[in-house]
Enzyme design. Structure first.
Site, mmCIF file in Angstrom:
data_model
loop_
_atom_site.group_PDB
_atom_site.id
_atom_site.type_symbol
_atom_site.label_atom_id
_atom_site.label_comp_id
_atom_site.label_asym_id
_atom_site.label_seq_id
_atom_site.Cartn_x
_atom_site.Cartn_y
_atom_site.Cartn_z
ATOM 1 N N ASP A 1 5.313 -20.563 7.333
ATOM 2 C CA ASP A 1 5.445 -21.630 8.320
ATOM 3 C C ASP A 1 5.561 -23.004 7.666
ATOM 4 O O ASP A 1 5.350 -23.999 8.302
ATOM 5 C CB ASP A 1 4.258 -21.610 9.283
ATOM 6 C CG ASP A 1 2.958 -21.952 8.581
ATOM 7 O OD1 ASP A 1 2.964 -22.084 7.341
ATOM 8 O OD2 ASP A 1 1.941 -22.102 9.268
ATOM 9 N N ASN A 2 5.849 -23.055 6.398
ATOM 10 C CA ASN A 2 6.003 -24.383 5.803
ATOM 11 C C ASN A 2 6.998 -24.365 4.663
ATOM 12 O O ASN A 2 7.216 -23.355 4.001
ATOM 13 C CB ASN A 2 4.652 -24.932 5.346
ATOM 14 C CG ASN A 2 4.093 -24.148 4.180
ATOM 15 O OD1 ASN A 2 4.449 -24.391 3.033
ATOM 16 N ND2 ASN A 2 3.249 -23.175 4.479
ATOM 17 N N ASN B 1 -3.219 -18.084 18.225
ATOM 18 C CA ASN B 1 -2.312 -17.095 17.632
ATOM 19 C C ASN B 1 -2.136 -15.876 18.536
ATOM 20 O O ASN B 1 -1.215 -15.088 18.361
ATOM 21 C CB ASN B 1 -2.860 -16.561 16.291
ATOM 22 C CG ASN B 1 -3.064 -17.645 15.254
ATOM 23 O OD1 ASN B 1 -3.970 -17.555 14.446
ATOM 24 N ND2 ASN B 1 -2.243 -18.675 15.273
ATOM 25 N N LEU B 2 -3.082 -15.698 19.474
ATOM 26 C CA LEU B 2 -3.171 -14.399 20.150
ATOM 27 C C LEU B 2 -2.017 -14.135 21.108
ATOM 28 O O LEU B 2 -1.806 -13.009 21.514
ATOM 29 C CB LEU B 2 -4.516 -14.272 20.892
ATOM 30 C CG LEU B 2 -5.765 -14.411 20.001
ATOM 31 C CD1 LEU B 2 -7.026 -14.306 20.840
ATOM 32 C CD2 LEU B 2 -5.799 -13.357 18.900
ATOM 33 N N CYS C 1 5.025 -51.710 10.343
ATOM 34 C CA CYS C 1 4.924 -52.790 11.326
ATOM 35 C C CYS C 1 5.072 -52.252 12.743
ATOM 36 O O CYS C 1 4.465 -52.765 13.673
ATOM 37 C CB CYS C 1 5.983 -53.854 11.049
ATOM 38 S SG CYS C 1 7.649 -53.223 11.194
ATOM 39 N N CYS D 1 19.288 -24.808 -1.518
ATOM 40 C CA CYS D 1 20.661 -25.282 -1.684
ATOM 41 C C CYS D 1 21.018 -26.367 -0.667
ATOM 42 O O CYS D 1 21.831 -27.231 -0.950
ATOM 43 C CB CYS D 1 21.647 -24.126 -1.535
ATOM 44 S SG CYS D 1 21.871 -23.192 -3.057
ATOM 45 N N ALA E 1 7.016 -26.062 1.809
ATOM 46 C CA ALA E 1 6.527 -26.047 0.434
ATOM 47 C C ALA E 1 6.332 -24.620 -0.073
ATOM 48 O O ALA E 1 6.767 -24.269 -1.174
ATOM 49 C CB ALA E 1 5.222 -26.833 0.344
#
Lengths: 341, 779
Positions: B155-156, B75-76, B212, B200, B158
């Protein structure tokens, strides 16, 4: 265990995955000179130091007076206000106080830059000489120069020094004022770059076309400036040049008053045949902004955009913005504009 | 914005010097709004740090920050409020403290009389909430309603969906942003202003590969990386059967049938130049070959499970499950480390031989590659012998680097040395053992996956062989992230904050309903290459809501599936929770509640319904033509689902001119929402439904591994900016006459959701997006 060469790869992992190890190497060996710290140049410096580009700061203005109004992450308002108080530490000898409070902006920021990225330890430095006392060949040693609050004369002087040295180095002169920000960018006549064409594909080497030096940009009469999408000279560009001249004139610290600014502006606009542009400006409001020009998020956006331009210059990857960058913080639009001298 | 900007500082109250610029640009009354408004920030990572700095330096004094994450060394390079001493500490706590130090102190009080106490003169407070925004006991509608506006720095997908819904339910404007590499975007979502909400537009779905392809017919490095992650799970996972490579006798038979289906299926999704080689495999022939080939596998019909089971007990993964094993982790019978090492090396040789020789020979014998351009070549036995410590493992060499590319023998040696390391740690009772889930930041895990993936690439002739660095990007779905882009979008977000506060101030002063953010706020794209008119930051008007959005428009969701096969439990897990993002759903058919969950609900009350097929549910069942009503009190969300029965599923492959063919997907993947496959992406699903884990990033639209709660890059392949207002009269940009505005360029534009740990380069994603060889087919 895989030996970690250093934490370099870990810290820079997310950006190396974007621009590649080779580009990172170039950045990590580069040095950028920052002349006069403002909100926007501090943002550029913050972005580049984090990314691994060493910084040299040239700013002999007095600390904290010169940067009291500057919104930046390096200097904390509270510290600066304390340093301003004359009665703080009563009885303290002047000499001791002078030692405690760094004298120049450059010396005040040195340790803060160092702290921001320990991987650059020892590679950053400061230049405490006044800009005017630096030798002509001083400027060509840097890989890029980022300057703010320059006078037109100073900018032209640096530009000519760089031209004499015949090095292709980026030179940016940028300022923000209220919601607007503007930058002049000179990538150097010899700069070559490659366009990104997709997955790991780069174009052949390209030159900047047309190339116009900083000195030539500043010499070009603004009244005649047009662009493919601009019937007349962009307002933001006019404002930066007006303010460069205004700030340059009042550099010696006289109190700026609304009336003085308005008079100066009217004269300046008419001298530059820009009176029609001037009609759309609210000079009274601009007077206040001229005295208190900096807004944190405006610096942040333009500082990010210009940081990317410096990275383009250092890595030779990506098409450079040629040669004026205009930011309008009101709608968030930022575009490059070609000033064709 | 400059309506009441000041034209003189005379007669104005004192102001901290660093806010004089804000006051000059925005005016005194808006400055006062800034000083007193309460702001909620969700996320204190890359964008969050930048936002906190801008907020502090703009004078905001009341900010609350929600973040679950702790600080990592990677992160730095951009999350500049953090230093290496902070690694491991909660991001929101460190970031709040650092930002608070930047807040200017209140101005020195003017000479008496003192101003009356207002909130702006209270001490500034930046309050961290170290927690998950999904925690409804803390972060709910009443909590959100305390704030003037919400800033997303997530960052996601959800979590973004969750915040989107809470903001809509609370009627609080949301300023949303995301970045991926050089690309980014900022927008404002406000229910009252009639803007598009986060949900939306469909969020591209997670990349998954046909089983497979992974198990038998890999053709790209990423297929091998996914396989190697499954192998990791097969070797070290707490439940061996969770691995896609797991085989048992009964399952093997089923799986073979599935494979044959899948083969045909996978072909349709392969690149065109692969068409010739595998399209003719039929189920019948395959089955016959299976019988022939099956005998080769030692220990039953699987070529490798026997050796794998032994290995797992040797490693101590399955303590007492294997009677044939001579070792266990109990100290009384523990062999000496030397013995363990040689026992593991010898078992490793068996496993590698089973996986890279016997299994491959078996598949060749089955005719799997009869029509392939290039049949796989099993490893030679001398290569496999590298297990015996004859070749040093490549990560033990002096001067080895993560970018090294290993030879076949080095890969074999690396796998063996990983296994020895794991076994020795088990005996040493290392608390980090066993390794429960693959973690890209775990050194052993990445070494193992890199080596195993490359061995498979060597066997199948897939290039290029990956360095550990490259494999990590693929296996960990890492999305590049840089300081500049984060700074840009965060700056733009705070500029939008000013507009929102201005609009709220106007309502306070002049009355009215508000809801006018479209007039001042913009949807802004951050681009890598300038547009035809030179724009690197391209503002556009805020888009209108999608009338079919079930989140902000209460639209009816149409759902097609086999109502005779789907149970309520499947419906809840796969559709209601995963696709539609319900947290605590109540499901009704007519007036009958068939399911309910939540704090005060006894789960046993509706347990009996879970196993029922949809048609058999109370209230008349949820068969063809029925309407389900689903509510979620925690998100203030209600949706009607119109069910249609469909039992014939074929895959129409447009690349092949609409040729339809049988669909080999699991029942749970056979459904259609709103006429399209998916309504929105669903990263960070915690359901460990089998199959989730085989996904790996690499399609152009998307990047994240759902399992890791990481996020995505969304690149719209044919994106055209909406309502572009470059000169306030410029039409939407569609031109491709110039390099800058070319189609290639347009493709590069992204909705980039900040994706700290997500995927590959943005441009890679665009490139990959053009390949038709990726399929959504599952198991």
């Amino acid at each position: 265990m895989v030996q970690r060469a250093d934490s370099h790869d870990d810290v820079y992992d997310r950006q190396i995955r974007l621009w590649g190890a080779d580009a990172q190497k170039r950045m990590s060996s580069a040095r950028v000179l920052y002349i006069n710290l403002t909100g926007v140049t501090c943002e550029i410096m913050k972005n580049l130091v984090l990314a691994g580009v060493a910084a040299v700061v040239c700013d002999d203005r007095p600390y904290p007076e010169a940067v009291r109004e500057m919104p930046c992450s390096f200097f904390h308002a509270e510290e600066m206000e304390k340093a301003m108080l004359p009665e703080s530490n009563e009885g303290e000898p002047e000499a001791k106080k002078a030692k405690r409070i760094p004298a120049t902006v450059a010396s005040a920021i040195q340790s803060k830059v160092e702290e921001l990225n320990p991987l650059l330890s020892g590679r950053n430095s400061i230049e405490e000489r006044a800009l005017t006392s630096l030798p002509d060949d001083y400027f060509s040693q840097f890989d890029a120069i980022v300057a703010s609050r320059l006078t037109v004369l100073e900018a032209k002087h640096i530009s000519l020094s760089l031209q004499q040295a015949e090095v292709g180095k980026l030179f940016i002169v940028t300022d923000t004022f209220g919601f607007d920000g503007c930058a002049h960018l000179d990538f150097g006549s010899r700069h070559t770059y490659r366009r990104e064409l997709g997955k790991d594909k780069l174009s052949d080497l390209l030159k900047i076309e047309p190339y116009i030096s900083m000195a030539d940009m500043l010499d070009a009469p603004l009244a005649g400036v047009k662009g493919r999408w601009d019937k007349e000279v962009p307002r933001t560009l006019v404002l930066q040049r007006l303010l460069m001249d205004y700030w340059g004139r009042s550099k010696n610290g006289q109190d700026n008053e609304t009336q003085r600014f308005v008079e100066f502006s009217k004269e300046w606009l008419s001298l530059n045949n820009l009176s029609t542009v001037g009609e759309s400006l609210d000079l009274n409001q601009l007077a206040v902004i001229a005295d208190h020009p900096e807004v944190s998020p405006v610096s942040a956006v333009l500082g990010g955009i210009l940081g990317n331009e410096v990275i383009k210059a250092l890595t030779g990857k990506g098409e450079p913005a040629n040669n004026i960058m205009l930011f309008n913080g009101f709608d968030g639009g930022c575009r490059s504009f070609l000033l064709n001298a | 914005m400059t309506d009441d900007a000041i034209t003189s500082n005379d007669d104005l109250p004192p102001c901290p010097p660093i806010l004089l610029g804000i006051r000059a640009a925005l005016g005194q009354s808006l400055l006062e709004e800034i000083l007193s408004s309460k702001i909620l920030l969700i996320g204190s990572g890359g964008i969050g740090c930048e936002l906190l700095k801008n907020l502090a330096l703009s004078g905001f004094r009341h900010v609350e920050v929600v973040d679950l994450d702790t600080i990592d060394v990677s992160n730095l390079n951009r999350q500049f409020l953090f230093r290496s001493v902070h690694v491991g500490m909660p991001k929101c706590v460190v970031a709040s403290e650092a930002a608070l130090r930047m807040v200017p102190p209140p101005p020195p009080p003017p000479s008496p009389p003192p101003t009356p106490t207002t909130r702006s003169s209270q001490a500034a407070a930046y309050l961290p909430h170290h927690g998950n925004v999904f925690d409804n006991s803390r972060f709910n509608v009443p909590f959100f309603q305390k704030f003037a506006l919400v800033l997303n720095a997530l960052d996601n997908v959800a979590a973004r969906r969750r915040v989107n819904r809470l903001c809509l339910a609370s009627d609080v404007p949301l300023i949303e942003a995301g970045t991926a590499g050089y690309l980014g975007q900022v927008t404002v979502i406000d229910r009252r202003s009639g803007t598009e909400c986060y949900e939306c537009q469909p969020k591209p779905t997670q990349k998954v590969y046909p089983i497979c392809t992974i198990r038998s017919t890999p053709s790209q490095p990423v297929h091998c990386v996914v396989w190697a992650k499954e192998l990791y799970r097969l070797c070290f996972g707490p439940k061996v059967e969770d691995s896609m490579l797991y085989e048992d006798e009964e399952g093997l038979r089923e799986r073979r049938e599935g494979d044959d289906d899948g083969d045909g299926d996978g072909d349709g999704d392969e690149k065109k130049d692969d068409d010739g080689r595998r399209t003719t495999t039929t189920g019948d022939e395959g089955s016959a070959d299976v019988a022939a080939g099956g005998a080769k596998g030692g220990g039953g019909s699987s070529a490798y499970m026997g050796a794998m089971t032994d290995l797992r007990s040797l490693l101590g993964v399955d303590p007492a499950s294997s009677p044939g094993s001579s070792s266990s982790s109990s100290s009384s019978t523990s062999p000496t480390p030397y013995d363990v090492a040689s026992a593991v090396r010898s078992k490793a040789r068996e496993v590698i031989s089973a996986l890279f020789v016997t299994e491959i020979e078996k598949q060749i014998g089955m005719g799997t590659y009869r029509t392939a351009d290039r049949a796989p070549e099993p490893l030679s036995s001398s290569d496999v012998d590298s297990c015996r410590d004859v070749v040093p493992s490549p990560t033990m060499r002096d001067g080895c680097a993560p970018t090294d590319v290993w030879s076949v023998r080095e890969c074999v040696a690396e796998i063996a040395s990983c296994l020895v390391e794991v076994a020795e740690n088990a005996i040493a009772q290392d608390p980090t053992f066993p390794l429960p889930e693959f973690d890209k930041d775990d050194d052993v895990a990445m070494r193992f996956v890199t080596a195993a993936s490359n061995l498979r690439s060597y066997v199948f002739g897939i290039e290029p062989i990956q360095s550990m660095y490259d494999a990590k990007g693929m296996a960990g779905n890492i999305i590049p992230a840089i300081a500049t882009t984060n700074a840009i979008v965060a700056g733009l977000q705070v500029l939008q904050v000013f507009h929102v506060l201005r609009a709220q101030l106007d309502v306070k002063k002049n009355g009215g309903e508000g809801g006018k953010l479209k007039e001042c706020c913009r949807y802004i794209y951050c681009l890598r290459d300038k547009t035809r008119k030179g724009y690197l930051l391209q503002p556009t008007t805020l888009p209108d809501p999608n009338p079919e959005c079930f989140v902000c428009r209460n639209a009816i969701v149409s759902l097609a599936l086999n109502t005779n096969e789907w149970t309520l439990d499947m419906l809840l897990k796969r559709v209601v929770k995963k696709e539609l993002g319900f947290a605590e759903p109540t499901v009704m058919i007519g007036e009958d509640i068939v399911y309910e969950e939540g704090e005060d609900i006894d789960p046993s009350e509706y347990a009996a319904n879970l196993a029922k097929k949809m048609v058999d549910l109370p209230g008349g069942g949820a068969g063809h033509g029925s309407v389900l009503r689903i509510e979620d009190f925690t998100q203030d969300l209600e949706v009607e689902v119109s069910v249609s029965h469909r039992d014939c599923w074929v895959d129409v492959d447009e690349e092949k001119g609409g040729e339809a063919k049988d669909d080999g997907r699991a029942e749970m993947e056979k459904f259609e929402i709103g006429g399209k496959k998916l309504v929105a992406a669903t990263a960070a699903s915690s359901d460990s439904m089998k199959g989730d884990s085989v996904s790996a990033e690499s399609d152009g639209f998307r990047a994240a591994s759902a399992n890791e709660g990481e996020d995505v890059l969304l690149v719209e392949e044919n994106y055209v900016p909406r309502g572009v207002n470059e000169d306030s009269k410029m039409p939407a940009q569609t031109s491709s006459e110039h390099g800058n505005g070319s189609k290639e360029q347009l493709k590069k534009r992204a909705f980039a959701d900040q994706a700290e740990n997500g995927a590959k380069k943005a441009k890679f994603n665009v490139e990959d997006a053009k390949k038709p060889d990726l399929s959504e087919v599952m198991s």
